[in-house]
Design a protein around this motif. Structure first.
Motif, PDB file in Angstrom:
ATOM      1  N   SER A  71       0.751  -1.451   0.089  1.00 16.56           N
ATOM      2  CA  SER A  71       0.191  -0.125  -0.015  1.00 16.56           C
ATOM      3  C   SER A  71       0.843   1.333   0.044  1.00 16.56           C
ATOM      4  O   SER A  71       0.434   2.300  -0.181  1.00 16.56           O
ATOM      5  N   LEU A 129      -6.504   2.506  -2.078  1.00 19.41           N
ATOM      6  CA  LEU A 129      -7.896   2.202  -1.333  1.00 19.41           C
ATOM      7  C   LEU A 129      -7.659   0.555  -1.101  1.00 19.41           C
ATOM      8  O   LEU A 129      -8.224   0.081   0.050  1.00 19.41           O
ATOM      9  N   GLY A 132      -4.866  -0.509   1.143  1.00 16.04           N
ATOM     10  CA  GLY A 132      -5.272  -0.092   2.390  1.00 16.04           C
ATOM     11  C   GLY A 132      -6.339  -0.906   3.276  1.00 16.04           C
ATOM     12  O   GLY A 132      -6.076  -1.184   4.501  1.00 16.04           O
ATOM     13  N   LEU A 133      -7.281  -1.298   2.616  1.00 20.77           N
ATOM     14  CA  LEU A 133      -8.257  -2.053   2.953  1.00 20.77           C
ATOM     15  C   LEU A 133      -7.840  -3.568   3.321  1.00 20.77           C
ATOM     16  O   LEU A 133      -8.089  -4.213   4.438  1.00 20.77           O
ATOM     17  N   VAL A 136      -5.946  -3.439   6.671  1.00 20.84           N
ATOM     18  CA  VAL A 136      -6.726  -3.407   7.889  1.00 20.84           C
ATOM     19  C   VAL A 136      -7.566  -4.506   8.172  1.00 20.84           C
ATOM     20  O   VAL A 136      -7.708  -5.202   9.108  1.00 20.84           O
ATOM     21  N   LEU A 168      -9.294   3.346   8.457  1.00 23.31           N
ATOM     22  CA  LEU A 168      -8.359   4.122   7.570  1.00 23.31           C
ATOM     23  C   LEU A 168      -8.375   5.580   7.582  1.00 23.31           C
ATOM     24  O   LEU A 168      -7.601   6.292   7.648  1.00 23.31           O
ATOM     25  N   GLY A 172      -5.460   5.630  10.256  1.00 26.10           N
ATOM     26  CA  GLY A 172      -4.378   6.240   9.553  1.00 26.10           C
ATOM     27  C   GLY A 172      -4.082   7.569   9.400  1.00 26.10           C
ATOM     28  O   GLY A 172      -2.967   7.815   9.439  1.00 26.10           O
TER      29      GLY A 172
END
Length: 346
Positions: A71, A129, A132-133, A136, A168, A172
């Motif tokens: 990411s 995105l 990043g998802l 998590v 996020l 984040g």
């Protein structure tokens, strides 16, 4: 589990073990085992280490590190592309230099040639995105595994995505602020010397931010009701170690990474960043494991004759019940030979 046919089940906590028929190594291990079970801080450390290994936390940390590394570059692509839209070339180069000094282990010198482009912005946003998802969601899976939450009680894909978006947007952003504060206080990005009092105060603020972020992450990304008090010990451990890692990363950049790049090129940067994310993941999971051990009282644990203590049995029972896949399924762990163990943790 070792068979003990001489007066089984007669040993109590603090009593000398029956070492007849064993060698000096086994006797030494027995003495160490008795010592750690009598002293609570040592017993907690041993219990965390055992659970860390039993949950295969190093494998979970590797998964988190991979997606975090994946990411990073889409985020940088988005950032540099936005700078190309908003700032002239001279100012953009200055901003990139400041970012390189505050974001650990990131060399933005190769990005000066990038300019504003809509397709680069869209591709970067989509990839950032998605990755990043994934970061998590992987952390959430790891936390649920650490707490031994049964599979049947874990959230579905849609719930994971909604929770990941919220994390996020909050955790984040908090990580970015914490990194900026650490870089500002150390003077790496501004060249300003705040003095020892200003630095101490700034570092205290940065550590407090890191601890708060871990408290939020531990609570939000664990699919069970846990209080701030229950996650605070692990948040303090992970937050302090995370700040130390941030500080050390700046030392690596200034003294070692640039020299390594002259020999190994960008390969040195990739390896260093991967290791940095891996260490971050390890200290995060270590804090989560500490919370579980303290909350569930999974200490003291035996070193040899598992299940040697009552905490051993409860830990193994939780491991078995984690593999529950249906609401009507019932899992029960039995220890028919438990009466032959020493039970020194009773």
């Amino acid at each position: 589990m070792r068979e003990n046919n001489d007066n089984p089940g007669t040993h109590s906590r603090g009593a000398p073990p029956d070492t007849r028929g064993t060698g000096p190594v086994q006797e030494a291990v027995d003495q160490i085992d008795q010592f750690q079970q009598r002293h609570k801080p040592v017993a907690i450390a041993v219990a965390v280490a055992r659970k860390f290994a039993e949950d295969q936390s190093t494998r979970l940390a590797s998964m988190i590190a991979f997606w975090a590394f994946f990411s990073l570059f889409p985020l940088l692509l988005v950032f540099v592309t936005l700078l190309g839209f908003l700032l002239p070339t001279g100012i953009k180069a200055t901003v990139l230099e400041h970012v390189a000094s505050m974001i650990p282990l990131v060399d933005t010198s190769a990005m000066h040639g990038l300019s504003g482009s809509w397709w680069a912005l869209i591709v970067g946003l989509v990839n950032a995105l998605w990755s990043g998802l994934a970061v998590v969601r992987t952390v959430e899976v790891a936390f649920n595994a650490v707490w031994e939450i049964p599979y049947v009680k874990r959230p579905g894909l849609f719930s994971q995505l909604l929770r990941a978006l919220g994390v996020l947007a909050t955790v984040g952003l908090g990580l970015v602020v914490s990194t900026l504060v650490t870089g500002f206080v150390s003077g790496q990005s501004t060249g300003i010397d705040l003095g020892w009092t200003g630095r101490v105060a700034g570092y205290a603020v940065a550590i407090a931010l890191d601890v708060g972020l871990f408290v939020a992450a531990f609570r939000i990304l664990t699919n069970r009701k846990i209080t701030t008090r229950q996650v605070l010990p692990g948040a303090v451990l992970s937050g302090v170690l995370f700040w130390v890692l941030q500080s050390l990363s700046s030392l690596i950049i200034s003294r070692y990474l640039h020299n390594a790049q002259s020999t190994y090129g960008h390969f040195a940067t990739v390896i260093t960043i991967l290791w940095w994310f891996y260490l971050q993941s390890l200290i995060t999971l270590a804090g989560a494991q500490l919370n579980v051990v303290l909350t569930e009282r999974l200490h003291p644990r035996g070193l040899r004759d598992s299940p040697d203590t009552e905490a051993d049995q409860r830990a193994y029972d939780a491991y078995a019940k984690e593999r529950t896949y249906h609401q009507e399924e019932r899992v029960q762990a039995d220890f028919p030979r438990a009466d032959r163990s020493r039970h020194r943790g009773q």
